[in-house]
Design an enzyme around this catalytic site. Structure first.
Site, mmCIF file in Angstrom:
data_model
loop_
_atom_site.group_PDB
_atom_site.id
_atom_site.type_symbol
_atom_site.label_atom_id
_atom_site.label_comp_id
_atom_site.label_asym_id
_atom_site.label_seq_id
_atom_site.Cartn_x
_atom_site.Cartn_y
_atom_site.Cartn_z
ATOM 1 N N ASN A 1 0.900 -1.054 -0.099
ATOM 2 C CA ASN A 1 -0.068 0.288 0.214
ATOM 3 C C ASN A 1 0.879 1.077 -0.217
ATOM 4 O OD1 ASN A 1 0.737 1.505 2.894
ATOM 5 N ND2 ASN A 1 -0.218 -1.270 3.455
ATOM 6 N N ARG A 2 0.045 2.738 0.142
ATOM 7 C CA ARG A 2 0.412 3.642 -0.165
ATOM 8 C C ARG A 2 1.327 4.164 1.098
ATOM 9 N NH1 ARG A 2 0.010 6.066 -4.900
ATOM 10 N NH2 ARG A 2 -1.037 5.235 -6.243
#
Ligand code: C5P
Length: 418
Positions: free
Chosen positions: A215-216
Site C-alpha cells: 500500500n502507499r
C-alpha cells in the site's frame, strides 16, 4: 524542555571531519555552548580545508586541537577521551567511520574515540553513493552493535547540486540526540521509562519471489511517533517496513510481511506500557505465494487471497492491565464512524482517524490531519500540521491514558468523558 538541561556543565568533545557539512558543525558548536556545555573541538586536517579552525576556537570553550603531536599535552587523546561526558562527531566521513569501526587511530580524533569510555554520537554526512555502500553500512552496523549512537543523515541537497540521502542531520536533531544520550532513560519527559512499541510503514505480502501486494504508506507518521516518544523519555521499539532514519536510541526491527510484523510486535509488546499500531498492515495476502516467478507466458494467474492476522485485535485480546493500545484508521469515507467502530472491535484505548483522501493528509505527505478518538467517547481534532506535531498530539493522549492508571479502556474512557 522541562527540568535541567542534560547538556549543562557537560564536557563535550566535538569532532569535525572533512566534509562540506563541516560548516554546519559551527552552528552545532554554538548550540552546545549555549546549552551550557564545555565544548572541546577536535578537527581533522581535512576539516580545516572546509572551515577555518579560528571559527571553532572562537565559539568553543577551548582552542581547536588537530594533532596528536606538537601541542602542550603529550597525550591529548587520552585526556580528552577520559574527561569527556560525550563525544560527538559531526560531520563523520566514510573514512572516519571506517577507521573507528576497525580501531585504526591514525589521527587525534580517531585516537580520542578509541580512548574514551564516554558515549559517542556519530553523525554521518556524505554523498548518497558512499552512504549506501556496503562498506559504510557494515561499519556503521558494527559501531551500533558496540553501542555507538548513529544519527542518520537526512534526504536533501548535497554538494555539487545532487539530491539524495546523505545530508548531515539537522542540528536540532543532533542536539536532541546528544541530550537524550546524556539524559539517559530518566531524562525529563512524560514518557520517561515507559516502553513504547510503534509499528510503521506498509507491509509487503509476496505473490511470487519478485512481486508483492502493498500500500502507499510511507512510514513517516510511525517514525515521527517513534522519534517523539524517544524524545519524551520512552524506551522505544520501532517495528518498521521502511529504511527511514530514526532518532538515536530507538531500537529498530525491520520487517516485510504482516506475519513478520505480528511476530515482532507481539514479542516486543509483552512487557510494553504502550503499543501504537501506525503501520498500514495489509488486510489480505496471497494464500499460496508461488515459489518461482509467475510467467506471463502461463497466462493470468488465479490469485487466491486470505486475510492476514489482525495484530491490533490480538494485542487487544492479550492486553496487560494498564497497557495503552493505539490504532490508526486510514479511511477515505465515513472516516470518524468507521474509526469509532474500531475502538470497540479491537478493544483499544485510542484510534487515530485519518482521512487519507484529504488534501495534505495521509500517505507520503509530510503533513497530516487527524481526529484522536477515545474509548469513552471523547475526541480531539488535530488540523493539518506536521507529522511530528500529530505524533506529539497522539502521545499527549497516550500520556493522559497512562496517568489515568491501570484500568480497562471502557472505564478509563468513561471517566475521561465525564
Ligand atoms: O481494521 P483496519 O485494518 O482498518 O484497522 C487499522 C488498524 O489496525 C491500524 O492501527 C493497523 O495498524 C491495525 N491492523 C493490524 N493488523 C492488521 C490490519 C490492521 O494490526 N492485519
Amino acid at each position: 524542555m522541562t527540568g535541567a538541561d542534560p547538556l549543562a556543565s557537560k564536557r563535550v568533545v566535538l569532532g569535525v571531519t572533512g566534509g562540506i557539512a563541516a560548516y554546519k558543525a559551527v552552528e552545532l558548536c554554538r548550540r552546545l555552548v549555549d546549552a551550557g556545555a564545555h565544548v572541546s573541538p577536535v578537527m581533522t586536517e581535512d576539516a580545516t580545508r572546509f572551515v577555518g579552525e579560528v571559527t571553532f576556537s572562537a565559539l568553543a570553550s577551548e582552542p581547536v586541537r588537530r594533532s596528536l603531536w606538537g601541542g602542550p599535552e603529550p597525550i591529548p587523546h587520552t585526556r580528552l577521551g577520559q574527561n569527556a561526558d560525550v563525544v560527538v562527531v559531526a560531520p563523520a566521513t566514510a573514512r572516519f567511520i571506517g577507521c573507528y569501526a576497525h580501531g585504526i587511530s591514525d589521527d587525534l580524533l580517531t585516537a580520542t574515540v578509541l580512548a574514551t569510555r564516554a558515549p559517542v554520537v556519530v553523525c554521518p554526512a556524505m554523498h548518497t553513493e558512499m552512504w549506501e555502500h556496503g562498506a559504510v553500512q557494515d561499519n556503521l552496523a558494527l559501531l551500533r552493535r558496540r553501542g555507538v549512537v548513529v544519527v542518520p543523515p537526512a534526504q536533501g541537497r548535497l554538494a555539487g547540486g545532487d539530491t539524495g540521502v546523505g545530508r548531515l542531520a539537522e542540528v536540532d536533531d543532533i542536539v536532541r540526540s546528544v541530550r537524550a544520550v546524556l539524559g539517559g532513560p530518566d531524562a525529563a519527559g512524560d514518557l520517561s521509562g515507559v516502553k513504547v512499541v510503534v509499528s510503521a510503514g506498509g507491509t509487503r505480502e509476496p505473490i511470487d519471489p519478485v512481486r508483492f501486494i502493498t500500500n502507499r504508506s510511507s512510514g513517516k507518521q510511525g517514525h515521527a511517533l517513534a522519534d517523539a516518544a524517544a524524545r519524551r523519555g520512552a524506551r522505544v521499539v520501532l517495528v518498521t517496513t521502511t529504511e527511514r532514519p530514526v532518532a538515536a536510541g530507538v531500537d529498530v526491527v525491520r520487517v516485510d510481511t504482516a506475519a513478520e510484523m505480528e511476530q515482532a510486535v507481539l514479542s516486543a509488546a509483552a512487557d510494553a506500557g504502550v503499543v501504537v499500531m501506525a503501520a498500514a498492515v495489509a488486510d489480505f495476502r496471497a494464500k499460496a505465494p508461488a515459489t518461482s516467478k509467475l510467467s506471463k507466458a502461463d497466462g493470468v494467474p488465479d490469485l487466491v487471497l486470505e486475510p492476514t492476522p489482525d495484530i491490533l485485535a490480538e494485542l487487544g485480546r492479550r492486553r496487560r492491565p494498564g497497557q495503552v493500545l493505539v490504532g490508526f484508521a486510514a479511511e477515505t469515507d465515513e472516516v470518524e464512524d468507521r474509526a469509532r467502530a474500531k475502538l470497540g472491535a479491537k478493544g483499544v484505548d485510542l484510534v487515530v482517524a485519518n482521512d487519507v483522501a484529504a488534501p495534505g493528509a495521509g500517505f507520503d505527505h509530510d503533513t497530516n490531519a487527524v481526529t484522536i478518538l477515545g474509548a469513552g467517547g471523547g475526541s480531539t481534532r488535530v488540523g493539518l500540521t506536521s507529522k511530528e506535531a500529530v505524533a506529539d498530539a497522539v502521545l499527549d493522549a497516550v500520556a493522559e491514558c497512562l496517568s489515568a492508571g491501570p484500568e480497562g479502556p471502557d472505564e478509563r474512557g468513561a471517566r475521561r468523558a465525564r
